[in-house]
Design a protein around this motif. Structure first.
Motif, mmCIF file in Angstrom:
data_model
loop_
_atom_site.group_PDB
_atom_site.id
_atom_site.type_symbol
_atom_site.label_atom_id
_atom_site.label_comp_id
_atom_site.label_asym_id
_atom_site.label_seq_id
_atom_site.Cartn_x
_atom_site.Cartn_y
_atom_site.Cartn_z
ATOM 1 N N THR A 77 0.886 -11.313 2.634
ATOM 2 C CA THR A 77 1.458 -10.131 3.277
ATOM 3 C C THR A 77 0.835 -8.850 2.753
ATOM 4 O O THR A 77 0.747 -8.649 1.541
ATOM 5 N N LEU A 78 0.389 -8.004 3.681
ATOM 6 C CA LEU A 78 -0.099 -6.660 3.349
ATOM 7 C C LEU A 78 0.845 -5.668 4.017
ATOM 8 O O LEU A 78 1.026 -5.706 5.233
ATOM 9 N N MET A 79 1.455 -4.801 3.208
ATOM 10 C CA MET A 79 2.523 -3.930 3.697
ATOM 11 C C MET A 79 2.268 -2.482 3.326
ATOM 12 O O MET A 79 1.916 -2.173 2.187
ATOM 13 N N VAL A 80 2.468 -1.584 4.286
ATOM 14 C CA VAL A 80 2.474 -0.148 4.026
ATOM 15 C C VAL A 80 3.926 0.289 3.909
ATOM 16 O O VAL A 80 4.765 -0.072 4.741
ATOM 17 N N THR A 81 4.252 1.050 2.863
ATOM 18 C CA THR A 81 5.619 1.546 2.716
ATOM 19 C C THR A 81 5.632 2.878 1.976
ATOM 20 O O THR A 81 4.763 3.158 1.155
ATOM 21 N N HIS A 82 6.641 3.699 2.301
ATOM 22 C CA HIS A 82 6.905 4.927 1.560
ATOM 23 C C HIS A 82 8.121 4.759 0.650
ATOM 24 O O HIS A 82 8.425 5.641 -0.150
ATOM 25 N N ASP A 83 8.827 3.642 0.810
ATOM 26 C CA ASP A 83 10.087 3.416 0.107
ATOM 27 C C ASP A 83 9.825 2.744 -1.240
ATOM 28 O O ASP A 83 9.506 1.553 -1.312
ATOM 29 N N GLU A 84 9.989 3.502 -2.325
ATOM 30 C CA GLU A 84 9.684 2.970 -3.651
ATOM 31 C C GLU A 84 10.608 1.817 -4.035
ATOM 32 O O GLU A 84 10.233 0.967 -4.850
ATOM 33 N N GLU A 85 11.813 1.775 -3.488
ATOM 34 C CA GLU A 85 12.733 0.675 -3.792
ATOM 35 C C GLU A 85 12.178 -0.661 -3.304
ATOM 36 O O GLU A 85 12.514 -1.714 -3.856
ATOM 37 N N MET A 86 11.329 -0.627 -2.291
ATOM 38 C CA MET A 86 10.798 -1.868 -1.728
ATOM 39 C C MET A 86 9.683 -2.460 -2.583
ATOM 40 O O MET A 86 9.298 -3.613 -2.412
ATOM 41 N N LEU A 87 9.175 -1.673 -3.519
ATOM 42 C CA LEU A 87 8.041 -2.136 -4.318
ATOM 43 C C LEU A 87 8.428 -3.257 -5.274
ATOM 44 O O LEU A 87 7.572 -4.028 -5.704
ATOM 45 N N THR A 88 9.705 -3.363 -5.605
ATOM 46 C CA THR A 88 10.154 -4.426 -6.514
ATOM 47 C C THR A 88 9.999 -5.809 -5.880
ATOM 48 O O THR A 88 10.008 -6.810 -6.592
ATOM 49 N N TYR A 89 9.854 -5.851 -4.562
ATOM 50 C CA TYR A 89 9.694 -7.131 -3.862
ATOM 51 C C TYR A 89 8.217 -7.506 -3.699
ATOM 52 O O TYR A 89 7.913 -8.560 -3.130
ATOM 53 N N SER A 90 7.325 -6.658 -4.187
ATOM 54 C CA SER A 90 5.882 -6.892 -4.039
ATOM 55 C C SER A 90 5.295 -7.494 -5.307
ATOM 56 O O SER A 90 5.783 -7.257 -6.412
ATOM 57 N N LEU A 101 0.853 -1.185 0.000
ATOM 58 C CA LEU A 101 0.000 0.000 0.000
ATOM 59 C C LEU A 101 0.890 1.238 0.000
ATOM 60 O O LEU A 101 1.734 1.401 0.888
ATOM 61 N N VAL A 102 0.723 2.096 -1.008
ATOM 62 C CA VAL A 102 1.522 3.315 -1.092
ATOM 63 C C VAL A 102 0.595 4.506 -1.262
ATOM 64 O O VAL A 102 -0.589 4.367 -1.571
ATOM 65 N N GLY A 103 1.165 5.690 -1.062
ATOM 66 C CA GLY A 103 0.377 6.909 -1.198
ATOM 67 C C GLY A 103 0.885 7.964 -0.236
ATOM 68 O O GLY A 103 1.654 7.659 0.682
#
Length: 224
Positions: free
Chosen positions: A199-212, A38-40
């Motif tokens: 897994t449901l994850m909140v993140t602000h780090d765009e680099e982490m999105l490659t693992y989703s 989840l991003v935003g």
């Protein structure tokens, strides 16, 4: 196969005489073994949605289904039992108990959770999970002697030791540097697939999105 469904979920909070609507009708389904990020922007409703999905607060309207059961109609005790047996949690801070060793952190989780693991098998399971997160060599260490990345690895091990079906992660890499963030996300990705955790994850780090597997963008209480 969908194991988790959020159906038309709304959430409002009273702000003085004004009712502020944080979530405005969210629909979302999560499949087994899938990582959804989840991003935003701040204030978009990401963390509110995560806490409602995890049963930490109730929606103002709508329904949350886990494993075919409507959590919205459950009592607080029934929801607590689901959290204790089927959900795992990882947060920005590891929240490790300072006076317990790494092994004792996991044994405590088995004691307080509604685990299916028999008592005589729990030590074996602790060793197995610590090896999975590459922390078996630190099993007798206290949190004060661990690095930030090591603490998060222990926090992840503690979150999955009772064999949950769902993992909720709220900014799990926010307190780590770039290398340790990648290591932690690779670990979450590997465990999600290996153990078939959703897994449901909140993140602000765009680099982490490659693992989703999926990225859901929220803005002003809506999925956009």
């Amino acid at each position: 196969m969908a194991i988790f469904m959020i159906d038309k979920v709304k959430k409002s909070f009273a702000n003085g005489d004004v009712e502020e609507q944080v979530l405005k009708g969210i629909n979302l389904s999560l499949d087994e073994g899938e990582i959804t990020a989840l991003v935003g922007p701040s204030g978009s409703g990401k963390s509110t949605l995560l806490t409602i999905a995890a049963g930490l607060q109730r929606a103002s309207d709508g329904h949350v289904y886990f494993n075919g059961k409507n959590m919205t109609n459950m009592s607080q005790e029934q929801i607590r039992q689901i959290r204790a047996s089927e959900f795992g949690f990882v947060f920005q801070s590891s929240h490790l108990v300072p006076f317990l060793t790494v092994e004792e952190q996991l044994m405590l989780m088995l004691t307080i959770s509604d685990t299916k693991i028999k008592k005589q098998e729990q030590k074996v399971e602790v060793t197995k999970i610590l090896k999975l997160v590459e922390m078996d060599h630190r099993r007798d260490s206290y949190p004060s002697s661990l690095s930030g990345g090591e603490k998060q690895r222990v926090a992840i091990a503690r979150a999955i030791i009772h064999q949950p079906k769902m993992l909720f992660a709220d900014e799990p890499t926010a307190s780590l540097d770039s290398k340790r963030s990648k290591d932690v996300m690779k670990l979450i990705q590997d465990l999600t697939k290996r153990l078939n955790i959703t897994t449901l994850m909140v993140t602000h780090d765009e680099e982490m999105l490659t693992y989703s597997d999926r990225v859901i963008t929220m803005k002003d209480g809506l999925i956009v």
